[in-house]
Structure formats: structure tokens, C-alpha cells
Motif scaffolding. Structure first.
Motif, PDB file in Angstrom:
ATOM      1  N   MET A   1       0.846  -1.178   0.000  1.00  0.00           N
ATOM      2  CA  MET A   1       0.000   0.000   0.000  1.00  0.00           C
ATOM      3  C   MET A   1       0.888   1.236   0.000  1.00  0.00           C
ATOM      4  N   TYR A   2       0.555   2.169  -0.858  1.00  0.00           N
ATOM      5  CA  TYR A   2       1.288   3.430  -0.878  1.00  0.00           C
ATOM      6  C   TYR A   2       0.333   4.574  -1.157  1.00  0.00           C
ATOM      7  N   ALA A   3       0.811   5.787  -0.932  1.00  0.00           N
ATOM      8  CA  ALA A   3       0.010   6.983  -1.163  1.00  0.00           C
ATOM      9  C   ALA A   3       0.911   8.073  -1.724  1.00  0.00           C
ATOM     10  N   ILE A   4       0.307   8.941  -2.514  1.00  0.00           N
ATOM     11  CA  ILE A   4       0.989  10.151  -2.971  1.00  0.00           C
ATOM     12  C   ILE A   4       0.481  11.278  -2.080  1.00  0.00           C
ATOM     13  N   VAL A   5       1.395  11.908  -1.362  1.00  0.00           N
ATOM     14  CA  VAL A   5       1.024  12.920  -0.374  1.00  0.00           C
ATOM     15  C   VAL A   5       1.764  14.220  -0.674  1.00  0.00           C
ATOM     16  N   GLU A   6       1.103  15.334  -0.415  1.00  0.00           N
ATOM     17  CA  GLU A   6       1.726  16.643  -0.613  1.00  0.00           C
ATOM     18  C   GLU A   6       2.206  17.161   0.741  1.00  0.00           C
ATOM     19  N   ILE A   7       3.509  17.429   0.816  1.00  0.00           N
ATOM     20  CA  ILE A   7       4.126  17.926   2.044  1.00  0.00           C
ATOM     21  C   ILE A   7       4.881  19.203   1.704  1.00  0.00           C
ATOM     22  N   ASN A   8       4.458  20.302   2.277  1.00  0.00           N
ATOM     23  CA  ASN A   8       5.100  21.611   2.059  1.00  0.00           C
ATOM     24  C   ASN A   8       5.250  21.941   0.580  1.00  0.00           C
ATOM     25  N   GLY A   9       4.229  21.673  -0.214  1.00  0.00           N
ATOM     26  CA  GLY A   9       4.240  22.050  -1.621  1.00  0.00           C
ATOM     27  C   GLY A   9       4.890  21.063  -2.561  1.00  0.00           C
ATOM     28  N   GLN A  10       5.419  19.951  -2.051  1.00  0.00           N
ATOM     29  CA  GLN A  10       6.024  18.928  -2.898  1.00  0.00           C
ATOM     30  C   GLN A  10       5.291  17.613  -2.714  1.00  0.00           C
ATOM     31  N   GLN A  11       5.263  16.794  -3.771  1.00  0.00           N
ATOM     32  CA  GLN A  11       4.583  15.513  -3.716  1.00  0.00           C
ATOM     33  C   GLN A  11       5.589  14.384  -3.507  1.00  0.00           C
ATOM     34  N   PHE A  12       5.234  13.442  -2.628  1.00  0.00           N
ATOM     35  CA  PHE A  12       6.093  12.320  -2.300  1.00  0.00           C
ATOM     36  C   PHE A  12       5.287  11.030  -2.352  1.00  0.00           C
ATOM     37  N   LYS A  13       5.972   9.934  -2.687  1.00  0.00           N
ATOM     38  CA  LYS A  13       5.369   8.610  -2.616  1.00  0.00           C
ATOM     39  C   LYS A  13       5.671   8.066  -1.224  1.00  0.00           C
ATOM     40  N   ALA A  14       4.612   7.807  -0.458  1.00  0.00           N
ATOM     41  CA  ALA A  14       4.764   7.392   0.930  1.00  0.00           C
ATOM     42  C   ALA A  14       4.391   5.928   1.091  1.00  0.00           C
ATOM     43  N   GLU A  15       5.349   5.128   1.561  1.00  0.00           N
ATOM     44  CA  GLU A  15       5.124   3.729   1.896  1.00  0.00           C
ATOM     45  C   GLU A  15       5.578   3.513   3.325  1.00  0.00           C
ATOM     46  N   LYS A  16       5.003   2.534   4.003  1.00  0.00           N
ATOM     47  CA  LYS A  16       5.351   2.269   5.395  1.00  0.00           C
ATOM     48  C   LYS A  16       6.832   1.893   5.491  1.00  0.00           C
ATOM     49  N   GLY A  17       7.540   2.557   6.407  1.00  0.00           N
ATOM     50  CA  GLY A  17       8.950   2.275   6.633  1.00  0.00           C
ATOM     51  C   GLY A  17       9.903   3.098   5.789  1.00  0.00           C
ATOM     52  N   LYS A  18       9.399   3.854   4.828  1.00  0.00           N
ATOM     53  CA  LYS A  18      10.260   4.649   3.952  1.00  0.00           C
ATOM     54  C   LYS A  18      10.682   5.935   4.670  1.00  0.00           C
ATOM     55  N   LYS A  19      11.936   6.342   4.451  1.00  0.00           N
ATOM     56  CA  LYS A  19      12.451   7.576   5.034  1.00  0.00           C
ATOM     57  C   LYS A  19      12.528   8.641   3.948  1.00  0.00           C
ATOM     58  N   LEU A  20      12.084   9.864   4.275  1.00  0.00           N
ATOM     59  CA  LEU A  20      12.030  10.954   3.308  1.00  0.00           C
ATOM     60  C   LEU A  20      12.736  12.193   3.853  1.00  0.00           C
ATOM     61  N   PHE A  21      13.312  12.968   2.950  1.00  0.00           N
ATOM     62  CA  PHE A  21      13.808  14.299   3.262  1.00  0.00           C
ATOM     63  C   PHE A  21      12.798  15.284   2.695  1.00  0.00           C
ATOM     64  N   VAL A  22      12.119  16.025   3.567  1.00  0.00           N
ATOM     65  CA  VAL A  22      11.124  17.008   3.135  1.00  0.00           C
ATOM     66  C   VAL A  22      11.627  18.390   3.528  1.00  0.00           C
ATOM     67  N   ASP A  32       8.814  13.335  17.446  1.00  0.00           N
ATOM     68  CA  ASP A  32       7.427  13.790  17.329  1.00  0.00           C
ATOM     69  C   ASP A  32       6.708  13.038  16.221  1.00  0.00           C
ATOM     70  N   SER A  33       5.397  12.940  16.351  1.00  0.00           N
ATOM     71  CA  SER A  33       4.564  12.327  15.320  1.00  0.00           C
ATOM     72  C   SER A  33       3.858  13.434  14.541  1.00  0.00           C
ATOM     73  N   VAL A  34       3.902  13.353  13.222  1.00  0.00           N
ATOM     74  CA  VAL A  34       3.298  14.366  12.353  1.00  0.00           C
ATOM     75  C   VAL A  34       2.338  13.667  11.405  1.00  0.00           C
ATOM     76  N   GLU A  35       1.150  14.271  11.194  1.00  0.00           N
ATOM     77  CA  GLU A  35       0.165  13.716  10.268  1.00  0.00           C
ATOM     78  C   GLU A  35       0.004  14.653   9.082  1.00  0.00           C
ATOM     79  N   PHE A  36      -0.053  14.076   7.894  1.00  0.00           N
ATOM     80  CA  PHE A  36      -0.292  14.834   6.672  1.00  0.00           C
ATOM     81  C   PHE A  36      -1.600  14.346   6.061  1.00  0.00           C
ATOM     82  N   GLU A  37      -2.519  15.268   5.822  1.00  0.00           N
ATOM     83  CA  GLU A  37      -3.847  14.894   5.346  1.00  0.00           C
ATOM     84  C   GLU A  37      -4.092  15.284   3.895  1.00  0.00           C
ATOM     85  N   LYS A  38      -3.104  15.876   3.236  1.00  0.00           N
ATOM     86  CA  LYS A  38      -3.245  16.209   1.820  1.00  0.00           C
ATOM     87  C   LYS A  38      -2.814  15.017   0.978  1.00  0.00           C
ATOM     88  N   VAL A  39      -3.616  13.950   1.008  1.00  0.00           N
ATOM     89  CA  VAL A  39      -3.319  12.723   0.277  1.00  0.00           C
ATOM     90  C   VAL A  39      -4.022  12.814  -1.072  1.00  0.00           C
TER      91      VAL A  39
END
Length: 105
Positions: A1-22, A32-39
Motif C-alpha cells: 500500500m502506498y500513497a501520494i502525499v503533498e508535504i510543504n508544496g512537494q509531492q512524495f510517494k509514501a510507503e510504510k517504513g520509507k524515510k524521506l527528506f522534506v 514527534d509524530s506528524v500527520e499529513f492529510e493532503k493525500v
């Protein structure tokens, strides 16, 4: 399962366990835990849901690993030939490193 999410104006492919530089997220600390709802899109084993503009009820939950990391130095060099005009400038972008904990959608 994956999702395309918008974080701070950029789109990322989000999968469980993946590490991202945003781009830098203000007022967060390591752990801290952060939630992004622009999926924008959710793919659950071939069942694709595309949002218009976002998918309702979908969100991506992340954990902040490093709140601020500086990126590589970028050199900006401007020159006009035969004018004795040169300008050298540089900057380092600031990023936040996050790990995707879960994709809900």
C-alpha cells in the motif's frame, strides 16, 4: 500500500517504513509524530483511489527523525561577458528527515 502525499508544496510517494527528506517543518522535535492529510492518491494492492483534489479520510502518519538537516551547498554564479561583472552566491537548503509509520486510507 502506498500513497501520494503533498508535504510543504512537494509531492512524495509514501510507503510504510520509507524515510524521506522534506522541506523544513517548523516547531517539531525528534521523535514527534506528524500527520499529513493532503493525500492525493491511495493504492491498496491495485485498488486505486484518486482524490479530487484529495482523498477523504486518508492520512499519512510520520515520525520525525531529524528536525533540521542542511542539504548540499548550491553555488549560484552569474556573469556577463566583457562587462567585468561577476556575482557569486550560494545557499544550503534546510530539510527535515521523517519516517513513514503508517498510511491510512
Amino acid at each position: 500500500m502506498y500513497a501520494i502525499v503533498e508535504i510543504n508544496g512537494q509531492q512524495f510517494k509514501a510507503e510504510k517504513g520509507k524515510k524521506l527528506f522534506v522541506h523544513h517543518i517548523k516547531d517539531v522535535k525528534a521523535g514527534d509524530s506528524v500527520e499529513f492529510e493532503k493525500v492525493l492518491l491511495v493504492d491498496n494492492d491495485g485498488a486505486v483511489k484518486v482524490g479530487a483534489p484529495t482523498v477523504e479520510g486518508a492520512k499519512v502518519v510520520c515520525e520525525v527523525l531529524d528536525p533540521m538537516i542542511k542539504g548540499d551547498k548550491v553555488i549560484v554564479f552569474k556573469m556577463k561577458r566583457r562587462k567585468d561583472s561577476r556575482k557569486r552566491n550560494g545557499h544550503r537548503a534546510q530539510f527535515t528527515r521523517v519516517e513513514i509509520k503508517s498510511v491510512i486510507g
